[in-house]
Enzyme design. Structure first.
Site, PDB file in Angstrom:
ATOM      1  N   PHE A  54       0.844  -1.192   0.000  1.00  0.00           N
ATOM      2  CA  PHE A  54       0.000   0.000   0.000  1.00  0.00           C
ATOM      3  C   PHE A  54       0.880   1.243   0.000  1.00  0.00           C
ATOM      4  O   PHE A  54       1.707   1.443   0.893  1.00  0.00           O
ATOM      5  CB  PHE A  54      -0.918   0.018   1.223  1.00  0.00           C
ATOM      6  CG  PHE A  54      -1.856   1.195   1.264  1.00  0.00           C
ATOM      7  CD1 PHE A  54      -2.785   1.385   0.253  1.00  0.00           C
ATOM      8  CD2 PHE A  54      -1.818   2.101   2.307  1.00  0.00           C
ATOM      9  CE1 PHE A  54      -3.663   2.468   0.276  1.00  0.00           C
ATOM     10  CE2 PHE A  54      -2.685   3.184   2.353  1.00  0.00           C
ATOM     11  CZ  PHE A  54      -3.608   3.367   1.326  1.00  0.00           C
ATOM     12  N   TYR A  56       0.990   5.457  -0.112  1.00  0.00           N
ATOM     13  CA  TYR A  56       0.189   6.657   0.135  1.00  0.00           C
ATOM     14  C   TYR A  56       1.031   7.924   0.029  1.00  0.00           C
ATOM     15  O   TYR A  56       0.496   9.024  -0.001  1.00  0.00           O
ATOM     16  CB  TYR A  56      -0.457   6.586   1.521  1.00  0.00           C
ATOM     17  CG  TYR A  56       0.532   6.420   2.654  1.00  0.00           C
ATOM     18  CD1 TYR A  56       1.113   7.519   3.270  1.00  0.00           C
ATOM     19  CD2 TYR A  56       0.900   5.146   3.093  1.00  0.00           C
ATOM     20  CE1 TYR A  56       2.031   7.365   4.296  1.00  0.00           C
ATOM     21  CE2 TYR A  56       1.813   4.984   4.113  1.00  0.00           C
ATOM     22  CZ  TYR A  56       2.382   6.097   4.713  1.00  0.00           C
ATOM     23  OH  TYR A  56       3.290   5.934   5.721  1.00  0.00           O
ATOM     24  N   GLY A  57       2.363   7.779  -0.019  1.00  0.00           N
ATOM     25  CA  GLY A  57       3.267   8.930  -0.101  1.00  0.00           C
ATOM     26  C   GLY A  57       4.354   8.701  -1.122  1.00  0.00           C
ATOM     27  O   GLY A  57       4.076   8.517  -2.309  1.00  0.00           O
ATOM     28  N   SER A  58       5.596   8.648  -0.663  1.00  0.00           N
ATOM     29  CA  SER A  58       6.721   8.564  -1.596  1.00  0.00           C
ATOM     30  C   SER A  58       6.751   7.268  -2.384  1.00  0.00           C
ATOM     31  O   SER A  58       7.319   7.226  -3.488  1.00  0.00           O
ATOM     32  CB  SER A  58       8.051   8.742  -0.841  1.00  0.00           C
ATOM     33  OG  SER A  58       8.232   7.709   0.106  1.00  0.00           O
ATOM     34  N   GLU A 131      12.679   0.506   3.776  1.00  0.00           N
ATOM     35  CA  GLU A 131      11.811   1.424   4.517  1.00  0.00           C
ATOM     36  C   GLU A 131      12.225   1.680   5.962  1.00  0.00           C
ATOM     37  O   GLU A 131      11.983   2.768   6.485  1.00  0.00           O
ATOM     38  CB  GLU A 131      10.374   0.894   4.496  1.00  0.00           C
ATOM     39  CG  GLU A 131       9.692   1.037   3.146  1.00  0.00           C
ATOM     40  CD  GLU A 131       9.503   2.492   2.756  1.00  0.00           C
ATOM     41  OE1 GLU A 131       9.030   3.287   3.590  1.00  0.00           O
ATOM     42  OE2 GLU A 131       9.854   2.829   1.614  1.00  0.00           O
TER      43      GLU A 131
END
Length: 243
Positions: A54, A56-58, A131
């Site tokens: 998932f 949602y940003g970078s 990450e």
């Protein structure tokens, strides 16, 4: 696409060269064995079938992994928030920045990526190494239920439900804007991070109301810092002499 107030030209004004200070030493680094153990645990918690991530940003605009399919998805019970304190990457000790995470409440429309068929544990480990790098971040990696046009599924999410030291939760957008308009680290500025995220969400037709408001506030803040009027011209502190 809607026209953003935050432009590439304004973002460029926020850039400055910053040296990488390296790890601060205040966090407990993950070992190779830790990464393997965490990958195995997440694998055992995973649903059968392909591995979905998932974004949602970078990860939307810089996934750094191969995918074979992508589609829009919604995570209920979460919303985007610039709430992780940064003194490296897109911030510095002199001017700390903020990174985006998912904070509890609301909904988050994002993108899910399906990774190629392969050994799922190894795929998860590669994602983890991209990450996170410390024990304190492990709890923010979790399987997130999402809804898609084809039905519900679970996708691996990063920086989900962060709490405790190193976080600044529930900040007003005006306070976040002041930080993002000023913070820069060795990989870029907070304004650049916001600009890339909002512009790529627009390409997917995803409208995040808070981020849209935030990009306007950051644009206004940058103009104020650099004395730029709404028309792009510099504001003079005093009228020029008559000649």
């Amino acid at each position: 696409m809607r026209q953003m107030s935050l432009t590439a030209e304004l973002v460029a004004l926020c850039h400055r060269e910053e040296a990488d200070p390296g790890p601060s030493g205040s966090w407990t680094q993950l070992s190779d064995e830790d990464f393997r153990d965490l990958s195995a645990r997440l694998f055992n918690e995973a649903d059968a079938g392909p591995l979905w991530v998932f974004a949602y940003g970078s990860l939307i605009w810089k996934p750094a992994f191969e995918s074979v399919e992508r589609q829009r998805a919604t995570a209920h019970g979460w919303h985007r928030s610039f709430c992780i304190d940064m003194v490296r990457w897109r911030g510095s000790a002199a001017q700390p920045g903020l990174m985006m995470a998912l904070e509890r409440g609301g909904r988050c429309d994002g993108v899910i990526y399906r990774l190629p068929e392969g050994e799922k544990t190894a795929q998860i480990e590669r994602l983890l190494r991209r990450e996170i790098d410390d024990h304190e971040s492990v709890a923010s990696v979790r399987w997130v239920p999402v809804r898609t046009a084809q039905g519900p599924l679970r996708a691996l999410g990063f920086w989900v439900g962060v709490t405790g030291r190193g976080t600044s939760l529930g900040q007003p957008l005006e306070a976040v804007a002041r930080v993002l308009a000023r913070a820069c680290g060795h990989v870029g500025s907070g304004a650049e991070y916001l600009y890339n995220t909002v512009s790529h969400l627009e390409e997917f037709g995803i409208r995040d109301r808070n981020l849209w408001t935030l990009q306007k506030l950051v644009a206004d803040e940058i103009r104020s810092i650099h004395g730029i009027g709404m028309d792009g011209g510099h504001i003079l502190a005093s009228p020029p002499p008559i000649t």
